[in-house]
Scaffold this active site. Sequence first.
Site, PDB file in Angstrom:
ATOM      1  N   GLU A  75      -5.894  -4.832  10.211  1.00  0.00           N
ATOM      2  CA  GLU A  75      -4.884  -3.807  10.451  1.00  0.00           C
ATOM      3  C   GLU A  75      -5.178  -3.069  11.756  1.00  0.00           C
ATOM      4  OE1 GLU A  75      -2.740  -2.735   6.612  1.00  0.00           O
ATOM      5  OE2 GLU A  75      -4.331  -1.271   6.892  1.00  0.00           O
ATOM      6  N   LYS A 107       0.219   4.275  -0.389  1.00  0.00           N
ATOM      7  CA  LYS A 107      -0.376   5.498   0.175  1.00  0.00           C
ATOM      8  C   LYS A 107      -0.060   6.695  -0.744  1.00  0.00           C
ATOM      9  CE  LYS A 107      -0.159   3.315   4.637  1.00  0.00           C
ATOM     10  NZ  LYS A 107      -0.143   3.423   6.081  1.00  0.00           N
ATOM     11  N   GLU A 147      -6.948   5.020   7.429  1.00  0.00           N
ATOM     12  CA  GLU A 147      -6.674   6.439   7.104  1.00  0.00           C
ATOM     13  C   GLU A 147      -7.851   7.043   6.329  1.00  0.00           C
ATOM     14  OE1 GLU A 147      -2.861   5.723   5.311  1.00  0.00           O
ATOM     15  OE2 GLU A 147      -2.099   5.127   7.283  1.00  0.00           O
ATOM     16  N   SER A 156       2.912  -2.353  10.212  1.00  0.00           N
ATOM     17  CA  SER A 156       4.345  -2.494  10.438  1.00  0.00           C
ATOM     18  C   SER A 156       4.870  -3.902  10.157  1.00  0.00           C
ATOM     19  CB  SER A 156       4.731  -2.039  11.845  1.00  0.00           C
ATOM     20  OG  SER A 156       4.347  -0.684  12.034  1.00  0.00           O
ATOM     21  N   GLY A 203       2.137   2.149  10.684  1.00  0.00           N
ATOM     22  CA  GLY A 203       3.122   3.215  10.545  1.00  0.00           C
ATOM     23  C   GLY A 203       3.795   3.603  11.848  1.00  0.00           C
ATOM     24  N   ASN A 208       0.886  -1.168   0.000  1.00  0.00           N
ATOM     25  CA  ASN A 208       0.000   0.000   0.000  1.00  0.00           C
ATOM     26  C   ASN A 208       0.922   1.215   0.000  1.00  0.00           C
ATOM     27  OD1 ASN A 208      -1.762   2.077   0.506  1.00  0.00           O
ATOM     28  ND2 ASN A 208      -2.298   1.413   2.591  1.00  0.00           N
ATOM     29  N   HIS A 238      -9.555   1.534   4.382  1.00  0.00           N
ATOM     30  CA  HIS A 238      -8.313   1.687   5.146  1.00  0.00           C
ATOM     31  C   HIS A 238      -8.570   2.652   6.303  1.00  0.00           C
ATOM     32  CE1 HIS A 238      -4.252   2.793   6.267  1.00  0.00           C
ATOM     33  NE2 HIS A 238      -3.874   1.666   5.682  1.00  0.00           N
TER      34      HIS A 238
HETATM   35  P1  PGA Z   1       2.567   0.123   7.586  1.00  0.00           P
HETATM   36  O1  PGA Z   1       1.159   0.408   6.857  1.00  0.00           O
HETATM   37  O2  PGA Z   1       3.059  -1.179   7.039  1.00  0.00           O
HETATM   38  O3  PGA Z   1       3.436   1.285   7.204  1.00  0.00           O
HETATM   39  O4  PGA Z   1       2.295   0.053   9.047  1.00  0.00           O
HETATM   40  C1  PGA Z   1       0.239  -0.619   6.663  1.00  0.00           C
HETATM   41  C2  PGA Z   1      -1.018  -0.059   6.063  1.00  0.00           C
HETATM   42  O5  PGA Z   1      -1.412   1.057   6.444  1.00  0.00           O
HETATM   43  O6  PGA Z   1      -1.643  -0.691   5.189  1.00  0.00           O
END
Ligand code: PGA
Length: 257
Positions: A171, A15, A101, A217, A177, A13, A99
Amino acid sequence: MNLKYRKTIIAGNWKMNKTITEAKTFADAIKPQLGRHKWCEVVLCVPGVNIPGMVRLFKDTRVAIGGETCHYEASGAFTGEVTVEMLKDVGAKYVIIGHSERRQYYNETDFTVNKKVHAALEAGLRPIVCVGESLEQRELGVTEELISYQVKVALAGLSDTQVRRVVVAYEPIWAIGTGKTATAEQAGAVCTHIRTIIRKQYGARVARAVTIQYGGSMNAKNAAELLAQPDIDGGLIGGASLKPDDFMAIINAANQE
Ligand code: PGA
């Protein structure tokens, strides 16, 4: 992972990262190594504007390209939005839906997630549906209830055949993140719970066919341990998917068994 019943899917992803010029550098670094990935499917979900370029960059590989969101309407006055048909038309095969976000910053709700999942499947795209609890919710002990609710609403009204094409990504928001990963046991337990919810609604045959990813992560170091959990069938990877070596290490971990 359980390779007998379902596909392992490693999805990046990106982003709001990488221009198409930067994506070319990534593609040049990773493509020579990709031949070795055997059974796991590899997906890169990228900003909509870069999908046509990514499809071109990866056209001679088995890497599928996906979007990061979509609208549920077929057309109309929704400034800035992209339809599932538009994604399909430029070569996307997957789309991330719900997601955290998007839920946090763009008013995505479980009900819009459900509409988007229907729209994506009807267009022939595979939705990667994200669910997950905040730290506060985990500490209150409501993770299972919340995940049940999110999964049930996201999948409401789908046929058995459609559910089999859905990818669910667990998630935990507190792990996205942040560099904090759920332990393999914590992540595995929630993914097992997700499969149980699907089994209760759609039966064992459908439930065992659904790919359930862990995201938050996931990285080159912890991927193998997470993927060793029986109900974790892949990853949705943010930060580590931007670095060719790290992303490749995760793909290799998924091809270990
Ligand atoms: P990350 O993001 O691996 O940077 O924690 C995962 C995601 O938001 O899909």
